[in-house]
Motif scaffolding. Structure first.
Motif: not given
Length: 349
Positions: A211-229
């Motif tokens: 029943g948790l329909e009130n959540l906005a979901w955030a995905i958060s990768p960390n900085y990477m030196e390379r291979d952003f894709e």
């Protein structure tokens, strides 16, 4: 003016994820990112509400400096999975619940992360001794049923966040963070991309079923030196994500930090535009703030020109004098923090 708009958007909006996403969209469009601080109401550089048995929760290092509360309060559920009374940073979960409700009532946004313990080894979130952990908790895995119980305990706590009218308060939920790094058991190198995405979707499905329909979901990768894709390979799908954020901490070298932030945000901005998501800086900061002009001299140019919806700096630990990321009275960078707020019209409460 900004605080009033924030209070209307958050506290008066329908109790769904749209109350949060609408506020974040508006902040990004206006070029005035909201400011967030981890554990802001629970402790500061020289005080601790848990140890002081303070139920009023009126204190805030940030408020002591500028007279206003941060727009976003960050909290962490680490420990809820094992039925602990305190989270991994020593906060009573009962006091955290009160802090979340009070912050919501003031018109703010509550964001939750989860440094969940290792369900396979019994270690903490940083126990990366096995690359079988995520597989063990997915359907068919040896720890799957036990992990569903852990998800239920987190869901139960979030469901307990209700306003004075008994309505569920909206939450910005940020699980499985910094997954492009290798320091958490769900990170790159410890599970496959497919396993990570399945873990995210399993969490989503279970929470929605609760029943948790009130959540906005955030995905958060960390900085990477390379291979952003490669960020794209660990993305569970548009239906499961509302916010894409960057976790990137600073060093005393301003130019390196600015370059990393701008490279990371440029990559994630493209991803947000491609997928129709909101951009954020989900964790950042400079420990001990040795640069007294960090706010206007490093953070501001790092995010300038990007549609950043909010910026969250990490906590001010009361038991570690050198571990702080926000100003407090007498801190050398407090004046620069005020200048940043005023110059860029940062919404506060």
């Amino acid at each position: 003016m900004a605080a009033c708009i924030l209070a209307f958007s958050c506290a008066q909006a329908p109790v769904t994820r749209t109350g949060i996403t609408g506020t974040l969209h508006a902040a990004a469009a206006a070029g005035t990112p909201l400011y967030g601080h981890q554990d802001d109401l629970l402790y500061g550089h020289s005080w601790n509400a848990t140890l002081d048995d303070d139920l009023e929760l009126g204190r805030s290092d940030v408020r002591d400096v500028c007279g206003k509360y941060p727009a976003i309060l960050g909290l962490d559920l680490g420990g809820i999975e094992i039925k602990a009374t305190r989270n991994l940073d020593g906060n009573y979960f009962e006091l955290m619940r009160l802090a979340a409700i009070k912050h919501h009532e003031r018109g703010g946004i509550v964001t939750l992360s989860w440094h969940v313990r290792n369900p396979l080894t019994g270690g903490d979130a940083w126990d990366v001794s096995s690359d079988k952990v995520v597989a063990s908790i997915l359907p068919g895995g040896e720890k799957h049923d036990e992990f569903l119980t852990w998800l239920d305990r987190a869901a139960d706590w979030i469901l307990s966040l209700k306003d004075a009218d008994g309505q569920q308060i909206p939450v910005l939920w940020r699980p499985w963070h910094e997954h492009s790094g290798g320091w958490f058991w769900w990170g790159r190198g410890h599970c496959s991309d497919a396993e990570y995405n399945a873990l995210w979707r399993m969490t989503w499905d279970h929470f929605r079923a609760r029943g948790l329909e009130n959540l906005a979901w955030a995905i958060s990768p960390n900085y990477m030196e390379r291979d952003f894709e490669k960020w794209e390979t660990r993305y569970p799908g548009d239906a499961y994500v509302d916010v894409i954020g960057l976790d990137c901490y600073a060093s005393p070298d301003r130019e390196t930090y600015i370059a990393r932030m701008r490279d990371g945000l440029a990559s994630l901005q493209k991803m947000c535009e491609k997928h129709g998501k909101i951009l954020a800086v989900t964790e950042t900061g400079l420990e001990s703030l040795p640069d007294p002009q960090w706010w206007t001299g490093a953070l501001a140019p790092a995010i300038q020109g990007f549609p950043v919806s909010y910026v969250l700096t990490w906590r001010n630990a009361s038991d570690r004098p050198e571990h702080y990321y926000a100003p407090f009275p007498g801190e050398p960078g407090a004046a620069d923090f005020l200048a940043w707020i005023e110059q860029y019209d940062i919404p506060m409460l």
